[in-house]
Design a protein around this motif. Structure first.
Motif, mmCIF file in Angstrom:
data_model
loop_
_atom_site.group_PDB
_atom_site.id
_atom_site.type_symbol
_atom_site.label_atom_id
_atom_site.label_comp_id
_atom_site.label_asym_id
_atom_site.label_seq_id
_atom_site.Cartn_x
_atom_site.Cartn_y
_atom_site.Cartn_z
ATOM 1 N N VAL A 270 0.835 -1.211 0.000
ATOM 2 C CA VAL A 270 0.000 0.000 0.000
ATOM 3 C C VAL A 270 0.867 1.257 0.000
ATOM 4 C CG1 VAL A 270 -1.736 1.310 1.305
ATOM 5 C CG2 VAL A 270 -1.933 -1.181 1.106
ATOM 6 N N LYS A 271 1.900 1.274 0.822
ATOM 7 C CA LYS A 271 2.763 2.457 0.903
ATOM 8 C C LYS A 271 3.488 2.720 -0.405
ATOM 9 C CE LYS A 271 3.558 2.276 5.902
ATOM 10 N NZ LYS A 271 4.578 2.052 6.964
ATOM 11 N N GLU A 272 4.000 1.664 -1.044
ATOM 12 C CA GLU A 272 4.711 1.829 -2.310
ATOM 13 C C GLU A 272 3.791 2.359 -3.398
ATOM 14 O OE1 GLU A 272 6.951 -0.939 -5.658
ATOM 15 O OE2 GLU A 272 6.799 -1.671 -3.589
ATOM 16 N N ASN A 273 2.579 1.813 -3.487
ATOM 17 C CA ASN A 273 1.639 2.267 -4.509
ATOM 18 C C ASN A 273 1.152 3.690 -4.226
ATOM 19 O OD1 ASN A 273 1.752 0.009 -6.138
ATOM 20 N ND2 ASN A 273 0.109 -1.038 -5.040
ATOM 21 N N ARG A 274 1.063 4.029 -2.975
ATOM 22 C CA ARG A 274 0.676 5.395 -2.615
ATOM 23 C C ARG A 274 1.740 6.390 -3.091
ATOM 24 N NH1 ARG A 274 1.353 8.270 2.724
ATOM 25 N NH2 ARG A 274 -0.251 9.871 2.829
ATOM 26 N N LEU A 275 2.994 6.065 -2.900
ATOM 27 C CA LEU A 275 4.077 6.934 -3.356
ATOM 28 C C LEU A 275 4.091 7.052 -4.876
ATOM 29 C CD1 LEU A 275 6.983 5.886 -0.952
ATOM 30 C CD2 LEU A 275 5.678 8.025 -0.930
ATOM 31 N N LYS A 276 3.825 5.938 -5.562
ATOM 32 C CA LYS A 276 3.741 5.981 -7.026
ATOM 33 C C LYS A 276 2.610 6.910 -7.465
ATOM 34 C CE LYS A 276 5.504 1.315 -8.027
ATOM 35 N NZ LYS A 276 5.137 -0.028 -8.547
ATOM 36 N N SER A 277 1.491 6.855 -6.757
ATOM 37 C CA SER A 277 0.340 7.694 -7.106
ATOM 38 C C SER A 277 0.702 9.174 -7.037
ATOM 39 C CB SER A 277 -0.826 7.422 -6.147
ATOM 40 O OG SER A 277 -1.237 6.081 -6.209
ATOM 41 N N ILE A 278 1.464 9.547 -6.014
ATOM 42 C CA ILE A 278 1.875 10.941 -5.866
ATOM 43 C C ILE A 278 2.744 11.356 -7.045
ATOM 44 C CG2 ILE A 278 3.277 12.513 -4.471
ATOM 45 C CD1 ILE A 278 2.298 10.954 -1.992
ATOM 46 N N GLU A 279 3.651 10.481 -7.473
ATOM 47 C CA GLU A 279 4.509 10.791 -8.619
ATOM 48 C C GLU A 279 3.688 10.955 -9.891
ATOM 49 O OE1 GLU A 279 7.778 11.569 -8.484
ATOM 50 O OE2 GLU A 279 7.342 11.459 -6.334
ATOM 51 N N TYR A 280 2.700 10.080 -10.096
ATOM 52 C CA TYR A 280 1.855 10.172 -11.287
ATOM 53 C C TYR A 280 1.035 11.460 -11.282
ATOM 54 C CZ TYR A 280 2.921 5.163 -11.670
ATOM 55 O OH TYR A 280 3.565 3.951 -11.760
ATOM 56 N N LEU A 281 0.562 11.866 -10.100
ATOM 57 C CA LEU A 281 -0.180 13.125 -9.988
ATOM 58 C C LEU A 281 0.707 14.321 -10.322
ATOM 59 C CD1 LEU A 281 -2.409 12.810 -6.770
ATOM 60 C CD2 LEU A 281 -3.196 13.430 -9.058
ATOM 61 N N LYS A 282 1.922 14.299 -9.822
ATOM 62 C CA LYS A 282 2.875 15.379 -10.100
ATOM 63 C C LYS A 282 3.141 15.498 -11.600
ATOM 64 C CE LYS A 282 6.507 15.184 -7.291
ATOM 65 N NZ LYS A 282 7.510 14.567 -6.367
ATOM 66 N N GLU A 283 3.337 14.354 -12.251
ATOM 67 C CA GLU A 283 3.607 14.347 -13.689
ATOM 68 C C GLU A 283 2.438 14.943 -14.471
ATOM 69 O OE1 GLU A 283 4.433 10.325 -14.727
ATOM 70 O OE2 GLU A 283 6.265 10.220 -13.502
ATOM 71 N N LEU A 284 1.215 14.555 -14.099
ATOM 72 C CA LEU A 284 0.038 15.013 -14.831
ATOM 73 C C LEU A 284 -0.189 16.509 -14.627
ATOM 74 C CD1 LEU A 284 -1.945 13.561 -16.686
ATOM 75 C CD2 LEU A 284 -3.514 13.358 -14.743
ATOM 76 N N ALA A 285 -0.043 16.977 -13.380
ATOM 77 C CA ALA A 285 -0.249 18.403 -13.091
ATOM 78 C C ALA A 285 0.753 19.271 -13.857
ATOM 79 C CB ALA A 285 -0.140 18.651 -11.589
ATOM 80 N N ALA A 286 2.013 18.815 -13.923
ATOM 81 C CA ALA A 286 3.036 19.578 -14.643
ATOM 82 C C ALA A 286 2.810 19.532 -16.151
ATOM 83 C CB ALA A 286 4.424 19.031 -14.295
ATOM 84 N N GLU A 287 2.442 18.356 -16.665
ATOM 85 C CA GLU A 287 2.198 18.213 -18.106
ATOM 86 C C GLU A 287 1.046 19.099 -18.558
ATOM 87 O OE1 GLU A 287 0.532 14.671 -20.961
ATOM 88 O OE2 GLU A 287 2.056 14.138 -19.488
ATOM 89 N N TRP A 288 0.022 19.222 -17.720
ATOM 90 C CA TRP A 288 -1.138 20.040 -18.063
ATOM 91 C C TRP A 288 -0.969 21.497 -17.624
ATOM 92 C CZ3 TRP A 288 -5.565 16.196 -16.334
ATOM 93 C CH2 TRP A 288 -5.680 15.182 -17.295
ATOM 94 N N GLU A 289 0.201 21.843 -17.079
ATOM 95 C CA GLU A 289 0.544 23.230 -16.710
ATOM 96 C C GLU A 289 -0.466 23.831 -15.732
ATOM 97 O OE1 GLU A 289 1.757 25.712 -20.044
ATOM 98 O OE2 GLU A 289 1.962 23.894 -21.275
#
Length: 401
Positions: A270-289
């Motif tokens: 659960v902890k590992e997947n939670r950290l991955k989720s944060i990274e994916y959110l960061k990528e999407l927010a930056a890509e969409w400016e």
């Protein structure tokens, strides 16, 4: 009825708690009209027949609740992105003017094109760009109602009692049903002050409207023993939370769509997947400016031990929120949350991995909030949208057609 003002000093309360107090104060009295924060005070306009005395006593009680103890809220930002935000106008007024949304009352909307298409695109993006990156993902569908006993197990009744929409019905009694129908007919239609006493002629509720998508997942796993490291589930559900006068605030909806990715399994899984989720959110927010921040947060517990619960959540870093800026009000709103529950729900629903209780976590996406926030930053003119977002949206439209 005559309205009056009640102004209460907030000198005893840390400024970080002013927003929570404003939210909770809306439930101090059902006759409150507006609440504002100004000059280190809270101003309440109301028409309560009890006058200022009762309003003041109840708000002082809330101030005491939120200022109790010296816990010191831990703060941390994991991510910040400064987007251009070319649109600065009142997006809600613009959407209403263009008839892209229809406000039935504060917090309750009908969504039309292009808002409705953007909602579908964003949900599709969260599934394809984030959820499907997790191995073994399965999808589920949940009802809009939930057993009251299920909410009892999640402690929702004690942590967030103000949210609950209870469901009930007329008693299974022919005389009651016929009397109700006749009373409505004689009154010329349904009226709030219907002469038939509904509280007497309705049973105690067994169901409520569902306030959170993931509860159904845990309910569905009750008394099961999982294999391997754990499971990952995604689902979208209609959620319902009553928030009183707070529904007039930007993004606080009575009825909303919540996409979630839910992890149930071993702590490391659960902890590992939670950290991955944060990274994916960061990528999407930056890509969409998107002008955004991911920060440590806590749930708005409506309890006397608010400080203890909220401080514990922050100290253990159990909740992070992705907040998107709303330029025209110079504020941000939480559009996604990344949560770690430890064994709370594993214990409550007897979900096991071997002999141990399962650990749970989830990532939530408020679909309407994401849509409102994106449009608040970029407006309805597609030519002003970030290139990556615009191209992905148009490609999705071609597939959707």
């Amino acid at each position: 009825m005559t309205t009056t003002e009640c102004v209460i000093s907030l000198e005893r309360l840390d400024p970080s708690q002013h927003g929570q107090l404003k939210y909770a104060a809306a439930f101090a009295d059902e006759h409150i009209d507006t609440i504002t924060l100004e000059n280190n005070a809270i101003r309440i306009v109301h028409s309560s027949p009890a006058g200022n005395g009762r309003i003041q006593e109840r708000v002082e009680r809330l101030i005491e609740r939120f200022s109790r103890g010296d816990f010191g809220f831990k703060e941390a930002n994991l991510f910040e992105y400064s987007g251009p935000m070319p649109y600065r106008e009142d997006i809600v007024a613009e959407l209403v003017r263009r008839k892209a949304i229809k406000m039935l009352e504060p917090g309750l909307f009908i969504f039309r094109e292009p808002f409705s298409s953007l909602m579908r695109f964003l949900d599709w993006s969260f599934v394809t760009r984030i959820a499907k990156k997790f191995e073994g993902l399965t999808e589920e569908q949940y009802p809009a109602v939930i057993h009251a006993e299920t909410l009892n197990k999640t402690n929702h009744f004690t942590s967030f009692p103000e949210h609950i929409h209870f469901l009930t019905h007329l008693r299974e009694d022919l005389d009651v049903i016929e009397a109700f129908s006749q009373s409505v007919r004689e009154a010329g239609g349904w009226k709030q002050e219907d002469p038939l006493s509904l509280d007497v002629n309705m049973p105690k509720p067994r169901f409520t409207m569902n306030p959170s998508t993931c509860y159904h997942c845990y309910e569905g796993l009750q008394d099961e023993t999982l294999e391997g490291d754990g499971i990952t589930v995604t689902a979208i559900a209609k959620c319902h939370r009553f928030e009183g006068k707070n529904h007039s605030d930007f993004g606080r909806l009575l009825d909303f769509s919540m996409r979630e990715i839910i992890f149930v399994g071993k702590p490391e899984f659960v902890k590992e997947n939670r950290l991955k989720s944060i990274e994916y959110l960061k990528e999407l927010a930056a890509e969409w400016e998107l002008d955004s921040v991911i920060e440590l947060a806590n749930d708005p517990f409506f309890t006397n031990d608010f400080q203890v619960k909220a401080s514990f959540q922050r100290q253990q870093e159990m909740k992070y929120e992705l907040r998107l800026t709303i330029p025209y009000i110079n504020k941000s709103i939480a559009c996604s949350s990344v949560n770690f529950h430890s064994t709370t729900f594993g214990n409550a629903f007897n979900i096991k991995l071997g002999k141990r209780s399962a650990v749970t976590g989830c990532v939530g996406f408020g679909i309407e909030r994401w849509t409102f926030a994106f449009l608040a930053q970029y407006g309805l003119d597609e030519s002003a949208w970030p290139r990556a977002f615009r191209e992905q949206y148009r490609a999705w439209q071609e597939k959707a057609l």
